[in-house]
Design a protein around this motif. Structure first.
Motif, mmCIF file in Angstrom:
data_model
loop_
_atom_site.group_PDB
_atom_site.id
_atom_site.type_symbol
_atom_site.label_atom_id
_atom_site.label_comp_id
_atom_site.label_asym_id
_atom_site.label_seq_id
_atom_site.Cartn_x
_atom_site.Cartn_y
_atom_site.Cartn_z
ATOM 1 N N MET A 197 52.872 49.820 20.163
ATOM 2 C CA MET A 197 52.131 49.086 19.139
ATOM 3 C C MET A 197 50.741 49.717 19.003
ATOM 4 O O MET A 197 50.075 49.975 19.998
ATOM 5 C CB MET A 197 52.004 47.624 19.528
ATOM 6 N N SER A 198 50.311 49.918 17.770
ATOM 7 C CA SER A 198 48.976 50.468 17.533
ATOM 8 C C SER A 198 47.951 49.344 17.533
ATOM 9 O O SER A 198 48.290 48.157 17.524
ATOM 10 C CB SER A 198 48.947 51.202 16.192
ATOM 11 N N GLY A 216 45.450 29.223 26.790
ATOM 12 C CA GLY A 216 44.830 30.075 27.783
ATOM 13 C C GLY A 216 45.808 30.962 28.525
ATOM 14 O O GLY A 216 45.421 31.669 29.468
ATOM 15 N N GLU A 217 47.079 30.960 28.123
ATOM 16 C CA GLU A 217 48.075 31.821 28.750
ATOM 17 C C GLU A 217 47.915 33.250 28.230
ATOM 18 O O GLU A 217 47.704 33.462 27.028
ATOM 19 C CB GLU A 217 49.478 31.310 28.458
ATOM 20 N N VAL A 218 48.025 34.212 29.123
ATOM 21 C CA VAL A 218 47.759 35.603 28.774
ATOM 22 C C VAL A 218 49.027 36.437 28.971
ATOM 23 O O VAL A 218 49.701 36.337 30.007
ATOM 24 C CB VAL A 218 46.621 36.185 29.625
ATOM 25 N N VAL A 219 49.348 37.234 27.973
ATOM 26 C CA VAL A 219 50.442 38.200 28.051
ATOM 27 C C VAL A 219 49.833 39.598 28.009
ATOM 28 O O VAL A 219 49.009 39.899 27.142
ATOM 29 C CB VAL A 219 51.456 38.011 26.900
ATOM 30 N N LYS A 220 50.250 40.435 28.930
ATOM 31 C CA LYS A 220 49.767 41.814 29.006
ATOM 32 C C LYS A 220 50.792 42.740 28.377
ATOM 33 O O LYS A 220 51.989 42.640 28.651
ATOM 34 C CB LYS A 220 49.535 42.191 30.470
ATOM 35 N N TYR A 221 50.327 43.620 27.510
ATOM 36 C CA TYR A 221 51.215 44.592 26.869
ATOM 37 C C TYR A 221 50.588 45.969 26.995
ATOM 38 O O TYR A 221 49.443 46.190 26.581
ATOM 39 C CB TYR A 221 51.442 44.261 25.399
ATOM 40 N N GLU A 222 51.342 46.896 27.546
ATOM 41 C CA GLU A 222 50.842 48.259 27.740
ATOM 42 C C GLU A 222 51.731 49.238 26.987
ATOM 43 O O GLU A 222 52.957 49.186 27.098
ATOM 44 C CB GLU A 222 50.820 48.621 29.215
ATOM 45 N N ASN A 223 51.109 50.121 26.230
ATOM 46 C CA ASN A 223 51.882 51.144 25.529
ATOM 47 C C ASN A 223 52.576 52.061 26.528
ATOM 48 O O ASN A 223 52.049 52.364 27.594
ATOM 49 C CB ASN A 223 50.982 51.965 24.606
ATOM 50 N N ARG A 228 45.774 55.725 28.144
ATOM 51 C CA ARG A 228 46.577 54.499 28.130
ATOM 52 C C ARG A 228 45.808 53.365 27.475
ATOM 53 O O ARG A 228 44.616 53.186 27.706
ATOM 54 C CB ARG A 228 46.964 54.099 29.550
ATOM 55 N N LYS A 229 46.512 52.574 26.676
ATOM 56 C CA LYS A 229 45.934 51.390 26.058
ATOM 57 C C LYS A 229 46.664 50.163 26.577
ATOM 58 O O LYS A 229 47.892 50.086 26.523
ATOM 59 C CB LYS A 229 46.030 51.461 24.538
ATOM 60 N N ILE A 230 45.899 49.210 27.078
ATOM 61 C CA ILE A 230 46.458 47.966 27.611
ATOM 62 C C ILE A 230 45.871 46.802 26.818
ATOM 63 O O ILE A 230 44.647 46.700 26.665
ATOM 64 C CB ILE A 230 46.121 47.816 29.109
ATOM 65 N N TYR A 231 46.739 45.936 26.301
ATOM 66 C CA TYR A 231 46.312 44.795 25.491
ATOM 67 C C TYR A 231 46.569 43.504 26.257
ATOM 68 O O TYR A 231 47.548 43.379 27.004
ATOM 69 C CB TYR A 231 47.077 44.752 24.167
ATOM 70 N N TYR A 232 45.688 42.527 26.036
ATOM 71 C CA TYR A 232 45.824 41.207 26.624
ATOM 72 C C TYR A 232 45.781 40.186 25.482
ATOM 73 O O TYR A 232 44.773 40.099 24.760
ATOM 74 C CB TYR A 232 44.703 40.941 27.627
ATOM 75 N N ASP A 239 55.776 41.249 13.002
ATOM 76 C CA ASP A 239 54.798 42.334 13.167
ATOM 77 C C ASP A 239 55.061 43.166 14.417
ATOM 78 O O ASP A 239 54.553 44.286 14.543
ATOM 79 C CB ASP A 239 53.374 41.758 13.249
ATOM 80 N N ILE A 240 55.847 42.632 15.348
ATOM 81 C CA ILE A 240 56.097 43.335 16.608
ATOM 82 C C ILE A 240 57.075 44.481 16.365
ATOM 83 O O ILE A 240 58.140 44.291 15.780
ATOM 84 C CB ILE A 240 56.650 42.371 17.673
ATOM 85 N N LYS A 241 56.704 45.649 16.814
ATOM 86 C CA LYS A 241 57.533 46.839 16.664
ATOM 87 C C LYS A 241 58.144 47.215 18.011
ATOM 88 O O LYS A 241 57.474 47.127 19.043
ATOM 89 C CB LYS A 241 56.714 48.019 16.118
ATOM 90 N N ILE A 242 59.398 47.618 17.975
ATOM 91 C CA ILE A 242 60.058 48.074 19.195
ATOM 92 C C ILE A 242 59.558 49.491 19.481
ATOM 93 O O ILE A 242 59.913 50.444 18.809
ATOM 94 C CB ILE A 242 61.589 48.076 19.038
ATOM 95 N N GLY A 243 58.729 49.609 20.491
ATOM 96 C CA GLY A 243 58.075 50.870 20.788
ATOM 97 C C GLY A 243 56.588 50.614 20.943
ATOM 98 O O GLY A 243 56.149 49.476 21.127
#
Length: 350
Positions: free
Chosen positions: A154-155, A109-116, A99-103, A148-152
């Protein structure tokens, strides 16, 4: 106390909580392990010290450029986040198994978490959109970044491009956008050719396979390549070898049996580089046995047997400057152990 033989040391540095930079050697492991600890030995120090997230500010490898910083997001435990991009917007990554999790951290300073997403689950379009809403909100000031955001899933490259495009569109100062994500080309796999010579003995427990031949002594020559990436475990090497052996004939064989083998497997070297080391190896072997059977005075018949088997062995590796001399003993068995081969070889690795 941890010794050099137990780690995979790479040059790098740590940044202490007092903002001091200390250079030395860091144990280079998988991203999952790197997120939990930093095993570090300072220059001129004798022992390694284990640092956990929060005990130091950051650490970085010199060769690959991988950069880890102590971070804590929301209700998660503190961990060493891999720092991918620094700018108006920062990008961090954590890997947990596959699993890859991006912050994604914006200028406030606001953080959005995105997980594949898990690949074995079928998500509908609405679920896919929900997964990316946070990213769209975070980069809404930049149309390029939004595109740049892909539905599905993200690499890494797509996430990095999104953050860098956002920086270029939104930044009004001369602040530089720095990409810390490592350059895989700097972790090239070493290909080390090796040549070997030797000999041994083969036996056949099922004489019908060889038309009555019980086997015999042989000599062998060969060449192969060691593939050494040296990250996921120091000393682990992938090997591919081609061997030619000439086995002395007996009984019905008019000529010696020629054996053409293709071996593929792994070898592990114990100890430190550029020292005499013990080795062990195991793998799969495919061998073609060829010969000529003397059926009567006037007629000879060709003999062919393609067999699959396994091999295992061990030996000693002696360094010679940037090369090495290998002494190995190897056992191979084929056709469910009906054909057995034991050989000793001397090799030179370039």
């Amino acid at each position: 106390m941890i010794s050099d033989a137990q780690v995979n040391p790479k040059e790098g540095f740590i940044i202490t909580n007092q903002k001091d930079t200390i250079y030395g050697m860091i144990d280079y492991r998988t991203n999952t392990v790197n997120a939990k600890q930093c095993l570090f030995k300072a220059d001129n120090a004798s022992n390694y010290v284990t640092y956990t997230p929060g005990q130091i500010t950051a650490y970085r490898f010199k060769e690959s450029g991988k950069f880890y910083v102590s971070k804590k997001f929301d209700d998660e435990d503190m961990f060493f986040a891999e720092f991918l991009v620094s700018g108006i917007m920062n990008l961090y990554r954590k890997e947990v198994g596959f699993r890859k999790i991006y912050y994604v951290e914006n200028e406030e300073g606001e953080v959005v978490k995105y997980e594949n997403m898990e690949e074995d689950i079928n998500y509908n379009h609405r679920e896919l959109l929900i997964r990316t809403q946070g990213l769209y909100r975070q980069v809404s000031k930049s149309k390029r970044a939004s595109d740049d955001i892909k539905i599905g899933n993200m690499s890494d490259n797509q996430m990095i491009k999104m953050v860098r495009d956002y920086h270029e569109d939104v930044c009004t100062s001369n602040e530089e956008c720095i990409k810390y994500e490592y350059d895989a080309k700097k972790e090239t796999t070493k290909c080390r050719p090796t040549i070997i010579v030797g000999g041994g003995y083969t036996s056949c427990n099922d004489h019908s396979l060889w038309e009555g031949n019980k086997g015999g002594a042989f000599y062998t020559v060969g060449a192969g390549i060691d593939f050494d990436r040296n990250r996921f475990g120091k000393g682990m090497v992938l090997q591919i070898f081609f061997l030619y052996s000439s086995i002395s004939g007996s009984n019905k064989f008019y000529t010696p049996v020629n054996a053409y083998s293709l071996n593929a497997g792994v070898m592990y070297r114990f100890g430190l580089e550029k020292t005499t080391r013990f080795t062990t190896k195991i793998g799969l072997s495919r061998t073609l046995f060829e010969g000529e059977i003397k059926t009567n005075r006037d007629y000879n018949d060709d003999y062919n047997l393609l067999s699959y088997g396994i091999y295992a062995g061990g030996g000693i590796e002696v360094p010679v400057k940037n090369h090495a001399v290998n002494f190995n003993v190897e056992y191979r068995c084929f056709s469910l152990a009906k054909i057995n081969i034991i050989q000793g070889t001397v090799g030179f690795r370039f």
